[in-house]
Scaffold this motif. Structure first.
Motif, mmCIF file in Angstrom:
data_model
loop_
_atom_site.group_PDB
_atom_site.id
_atom_site.type_symbol
_atom_site.label_atom_id
_atom_site.label_comp_id
_atom_site.label_asym_id
_atom_site.label_seq_id
_atom_site.Cartn_x
_atom_site.Cartn_y
_atom_site.Cartn_z
ATOM 1 N N ALA A 1 72.281 54.067 26.025
ATOM 2 C CA ALA A 1 73.020 52.832 26.325
ATOM 3 C C ALA A 1 73.557 52.205 25.046
ATOM 4 C CB ALA A 1 72.101 51.848 27.048
ATOM 5 N N ARG A 2 72.689 52.102 24.075
ATOM 6 C CA ARG A 2 73.093 51.499 22.792
ATOM 7 C C ARG A 2 74.233 52.303 22.168
ATOM 8 N NH1 ARG A 2 68.515 52.157 18.920
ATOM 9 N NH2 ARG A 2 69.595 54.162 18.969
ATOM 10 N N ASP A 3 74.130 53.620 22.236
ATOM 11 C CA ASP A 3 75.185 54.459 21.663
ATOM 12 C C ASP A 3 76.485 54.318 22.449
ATOM 13 O OD1 ASP A 3 73.222 55.252 19.938
ATOM 14 O OD2 ASP A 3 73.093 57.314 20.668
ATOM 15 N N LEU A 4 76.385 54.222 23.769
ATOM 16 C CA LEU A 4 77.600 54.042 24.577
ATOM 17 C C LEU A 4 78.320 52.752 24.190
ATOM 18 C CD1 LEU A 4 76.393 55.180 28.116
ATOM 19 C CD2 LEU A 4 78.342 56.138 26.859
ATOM 20 N N ILE A 5 77.553 51.690 24.029
ATOM 21 C CA ILE A 5 78.176 50.414 23.638
ATOM 22 C C ILE A 5 78.804 50.555 22.261
ATOM 23 C CG2 ILE A 5 77.696 48.021 23.008
ATOM 24 C CD1 ILE A 5 75.610 47.982 25.254
ATOM 25 N N ALA A 6 78.061 51.141 21.336
ATOM 26 C CA ALA A 6 78.577 51.287 19.976
ATOM 27 C C ALA A 6 79.852 52.124 19.936
ATOM 28 C CB ALA A 6 77.504 51.909 19.079
ATOM 29 N N ALA B 1 66.598 56.685 34.417
ATOM 30 C CA ALA B 1 67.953 56.581 34.980
ATOM 31 C C ALA B 1 68.726 55.474 34.267
ATOM 32 C CB ALA B 1 67.883 56.285 36.470
ATOM 33 N N LEU B 2 69.859 55.812 33.744
ATOM 34 C CA LEU B 2 70.789 54.817 33.192
ATOM 35 C C LEU B 2 72.015 54.838 34.085
ATOM 36 C CD1 LEU B 2 71.681 52.860 30.897
ATOM 37 C CD2 LEU B 2 72.706 54.871 29.797
ATOM 38 N N TRP B 3 72.439 53.652 34.527
ATOM 39 C CA TRP B 3 73.581 53.532 35.424
ATOM 40 C C TRP B 3 74.800 53.119 34.611
ATOM 41 C CZ3 TRP B 3 73.115 54.621 40.674
ATOM 42 C CH2 TRP B 3 71.809 54.832 41.133
ATOM 43 N N VAL B 4 75.837 53.918 34.710
ATOM 44 C CA VAL B 4 77.030 53.708 33.893
ATOM 45 C C VAL B 4 78.248 53.581 34.795
ATOM 46 C CG1 VAL B 4 78.467 54.690 32.064
ATOM 47 C CG2 VAL B 4 76.000 55.158 32.096
ATOM 48 N N HIS B 5 79.005 52.547 34.559
ATOM 49 C CA HIS B 5 80.290 52.411 35.260
ATOM 50 C C HIS B 5 81.379 52.179 34.235
ATOM 51 C CE1 HIS B 5 83.305 51.309 38.220
ATOM 52 N NE2 HIS B 5 83.611 50.313 37.433
ATOM 53 N N ARG B 6 82.425 52.967 34.296
ATOM 54 C CA ARG B 6 83.600 52.731 33.450
ATOM 55 C C ARG B 6 84.762 52.323 34.337
ATOM 56 N NH1 ARG B 6 83.323 56.971 28.466
ATOM 57 N NH2 ARG B 6 81.123 57.493 28.682
ATOM 58 N N ALA B 7 85.528 51.379 33.848
ATOM 59 C CA ALA B 7 86.660 50.869 34.618
ATOM 60 C C ALA B 7 87.445 52.029 35.216
ATOM 61 C CB ALA B 7 87.557 50.026 33.721
ATOM 62 N N GLY B 8 87.745 51.939 36.480
ATOM 63 C CA GLY B 8 88.534 52.970 37.136
ATOM 64 C C GLY B 8 87.705 53.960 37.908
#
Lengths: 369, 369, 369, 369
Positions: free
Chosen positions: D138-143, D277-284
């Motif tokens: 999660a931290r890496d995704l944000i970064a 489990a990490l839940w990820v949503h990207r616009a679209g």
């Protein structure tokens, strides 16, 4: 005798009211209402035919004044709520109005005052989420003491309809056109749920944010005036505390009206995105139990005798319509009416104005007086 | 011109048909149907008033024969399906019939033959679960190749309405009264879904079980004749394989119609107990994506423009009704009609008869011929 | 006195065994084992240092024969299992072997026979999933009668490690190199779980499929020989029935070892992908209760006193190691040993051979005899 | 050369540190640490044997002073943290300390000052939840900008270890004995996660509650002094806003460290009760994708090459230990050290003191100066 109905508006909520009026007797029994007249700015005749109303008109005032009309469903944009509701009350009609009541707290106050001045007429606001079987079961569980004394509330209502920064500017994003932002669209629903579960609010402290301050328009970038999101701390009159959050820019959230209540002897958890599951934990049990909606919960059985078969969003409105008819028929009071609606809107306006300052609700009431 | 409707039956499915007929034009537009006559053994007049039909009768044959009636909704117990459907077809009417078609495969065959002999009349069977937005989205995803070639199917449909061993014996548990057991109530739904997603079945091998062989009755313990549960292996005509299971004695399951399709380039997963979520995985993605129902899926937008707001069980029936009206209007074919229904019931009867033996469906068809 | 340990192999399971040996006494108390020697084809010295073994060797036979070694952990590719296990048994050592026992049923039989001939030596197979707190709790609940008599089993074990059709051919996909396919990798785990919950299997009827018959290799496309997936119907000796499915080509599934047991008075549901939740329903309750792993479940407390903090995959192996040490110490028997492992492998080989034909396990046993 | 380790304490966290020290080289490679001495008030010798330490002592000061010791793991009750950490720093040792640093902010400040005065010695605080693969992903995704600019945070950390009103009074519920309540036990973890994802906090406004003001003791009812729960509004230095809640009296919650981050281009959602489990949503995208932990995430592969197989709570500590060893080895800095820990504790103490008043963190820093 059949209740005469006028419906104003044929959009999202207009259709939802129409479905409710058409099915309420089929589901719950009783005399089916008479669908007298449908009013809309355009295509009223065609829409009346489609929705099964006897006639259509582009003159909402005429619909309100029609002597065959007993009750008026108002589903138009918020700025039109006050003139239409005022006219209906003055014409002696019962009023079923979508939330929020109005753009400003002053208007809401005036509407509530007018309703108080017409005590024989029922007013009901469209707080749909109070009518789902799972919510009603939750409220009943708390009332029955199943989770002991409610100690704490956590609630969010997030959607993403404005999350895209490229979404064009609209008049809905102004104070004059739209009133409040996320608090008006979503936050008032969460307040309605919160006070139904936890009782009156004594104090709020809130922050608001405009995540996308400028949005594109044909005339170039324009300023967004009302909040994209809000956060609040709540002190309830009971002494319990709560956290509150709402956003219209929460990517991926579609109808995330999610809340939990921590009681002295158990907890309840709910998420409107899966509105057919209520999670219940009582002290001593091994974990949370997923209670699917079913005929053991309020009002479900009238729609379907089979558990786990899924109640739908629109069916909440049929329950609301039944409650309205019962109240008009002289029976059970139903709510939130305009007075309770004013209380809800007082809270969201206090949140909008707080800017991190604690606001006691009773003081606000005094200031208003 | 408005379609004239007769409805036979006012139970679970009778009310569901009534709601569908009442709302189909409100939701989808078009001329609202004319609710001509409601037939039931008792209280037909009162129920007609409640459901908004013009008249009620205890003479279903009269309702079927009424010249103002174009289409007959049949929602009575299974043993009555054949006589009513036969009468309606012979009277020149379109037929909307709840599943399964009949108690025996011979009856289903005869009904399908009769429908074939009346090619201008539409027949539609009430396989509700084919009409949910999530299911339709799944079927479209497979058709579009989004998950590649379907390789495997896993499906269950479990409920617990007979799980309690103390549940009294009923005529529904006999061959003569109820026909098949879990396969007839639940299994046929799962077959309808399975073949809509995977194509025709070539071979089944099944086991059945009567978990509670005797149940209490006023006359002492009586024998349960039809199956409480069934398991099957499936060979599809495409070469894909599947597993299949159904039970009416699965404690805690309420509407567990759960299936998954494994394709060469992705997978789909669904559970009717949360009918508003379709889980989609495409090769290369990090996991399954939860796709909540919304206006980007088939037919959802007509009910509600807002995603995540939850479609309900009864609304499936409105979609089914719309499909029927479209077919009657000369347009799009809809299904499953009686011919397709016979194919479904051939499969469940093959499962009931298999006792661990592989049964090729085409041979069965030949035997029947 | 400390148990002397030899470990053969340093891959996925080799490291997992090493972690278990290193932590078993820390977690459960008792004399820490002595990590005597690590054997691997390459880098044995460096790996011994990393894993904390006293020495490393590339001569596994020497490790097995080392008089300071009491027990041998075998974690090498399946084709090496039999020679190593045979050697260890013949050298008088206890054996901890990863599953499956061997490539062929004949080898498994021979190994079981050899183990029987060495009754003083413990054999234990690495069926990890039998050791999770949630699984153990499930088994105990069934044994205690909490869900009544088990009537039905539904189980799948799906992964997607071979789902990509472009995945190159490997020797693991041949009978000679890999033995069975999905049944050998995954299906045997599901059998181990199934019989621990439901008791012995009487009969299986199965289908298998090779979803991707040819795969690329440097020499051009080559044939895949063992199954990508299998489906089965199960008759248990108890009279209960079950469905069984396994696949190595189920896109999106990572460790979907999912099962449910329907009992006469309740149900249990589990999914290894969320191995810290066991779902329990007892007749009369409102739904399934999510029981997170915690110190009220077997063996959890030794790792962590706090519920809901999540037990990990590798920790299952520490429990397995503790069971092995207890058995060696003369105490509690542990399993599955080689005899039980043979029963498991008999079942998966019967599935592989069934091709839709019912195979009675006792007949198979007679044929073998 | 091997790092010499002293461990003080053998409770929940003492065992967890021991497992980490024992397995860190097995998992990540490198020279295994030398487990020199274990100190505890009682049974130190036996526990040293069980945990694989060379010796045990009841004299923690001696353990700290042992010249063969390079690093000291401190896992004792909070009131002992400061004297032990001070002693270790003064003796020239690296320090691995469980959170929170101390009972009072003044002590934390002094400890941070002392650490600053020993720049060559590494300090690391046991904020376990920063080390899970899902959190790191999660931290890496944000970064990486995957969800755009973080706009909002919602976080809770709820447990129920004090939910039972009949739980007896303990010294942990006093300021002198336990310091803060839920904020010290749980809230500081949530702060650690929050600032790792969102950056520094500028301002907090909080409410606290003592849900059960009196609890039974042998001497009759006694007063609980520290908070059972706390709620806060957060303004981040970035301009983002957040809501924050923690409770030790939330019936049914076991390790509900649940947070979400709303970014300008997507959202992340996580719940420690299902830490895999990490839940990820990207616009679209159509919805949230459930990303199970696996070797594509940081540090998972070293434990297990197979996705979906579940990382455990204790394994977070092995990652933390690896980070500490890397930092000591002169490489990568790791944190939170004492300076960052002070920042975290400044925030929870500000929350505890807020009583609905906005507290700017920089002012607090100035006041402290």
């Amino acid at each position: 005798m059949a209740l005469g109905v006028a419906l104003i508006g044929t959009g999202f909520m207009g259709k939802c009211h129409a479905m409710a009026w058409r099915n309420v007797a089929t589901v719950f029994g009783g005399t089916p209402p008479r669908l007298q007249v449908l009013a809309d700015a355009a295509d009223a005749g065609a829409m009346a035919a489609q929705f099964g109303f006897q006639s259509g008109t582009d003159d909402w005032q005429a619909a309100v004044d029609d002597p065959a009309v007993d009750v008026v469903s108002i589903t138009t944009p918020n700025a039109l709520h006050r003139p239409m509701a005022d006219a209906a009350l003055r014409a002696g009609k019962h009023v079923w109005l979508e939330k929020p009541m109005s753009l400003t707290l002053a208007d809401a106050q005036a509407m509530a005052d007018l309703a108080t001045a017409h005590p024989g007429q029922v007013t009901l606001l469209g707080y749909n989420y109070l009518r789902s079987p799972a919510f009603q079961a939750a409220r009943d569980l708390i009332a029955s003491g199943a989770i002991g004394r409610p100690r704490a509330f956590r609630g969010v209502y997030d959607e993403d309809y404005s999350a895209d920064p490229d979404l064009p500017w609209s008049w809905r994003m102004t104070h004059a056109g739209g009133g409040l932002g996320a608090l008006g669209d979503l936050g008032c629903h969460l307040v309605s749920v919160m006070i139904a579960l936890m009782g009156p609010v004594a104090e709020v402290t809130a922050l608001t944010d405009i995540a996308v301050p400028q949005r594109p328009s044909p005339d170039g970038p324009r300023q967004v005036e009302n909040e994209d999101s809000a956060l609040a701390l709540i002190r309830f009159a009971s002494g319990a505390q709560g956290s509150f959050a709402t956003s219209r820019v929460a990517h991926g959230r579609k109808c995330r009206l999610q809340w939990e209540v921590h009681g002295s002897e158990g907890s309840l958890v709910f998420d409107q995105e899966h509105m057919n599951a209520l999670w219940v934990h009582r002290a001593g049990e091994a974990g949370f139990t997923r209670h699917l909606t079913g005929p053991d919960q309020p009002d479900f059985a009238a729609f379907c005798p089979a558990p786990g078969h899924n109640f739908g969003f629109n069916e909440q409105k049929v329950v609301e319509c039944r409650d309205l008819i019962r109240a008009i028929g002289g029976g059970t009071p139903c709510g939130p009416g305009f007075a309770e609606g004013l209380a809800i809107e007082t809270i969201i306006h206090a949140m909008a104005a707080s800017d991190g300052r604690a606001i006691r609700l009773e003081e606000l009431a005094h200031e208003d007086a």
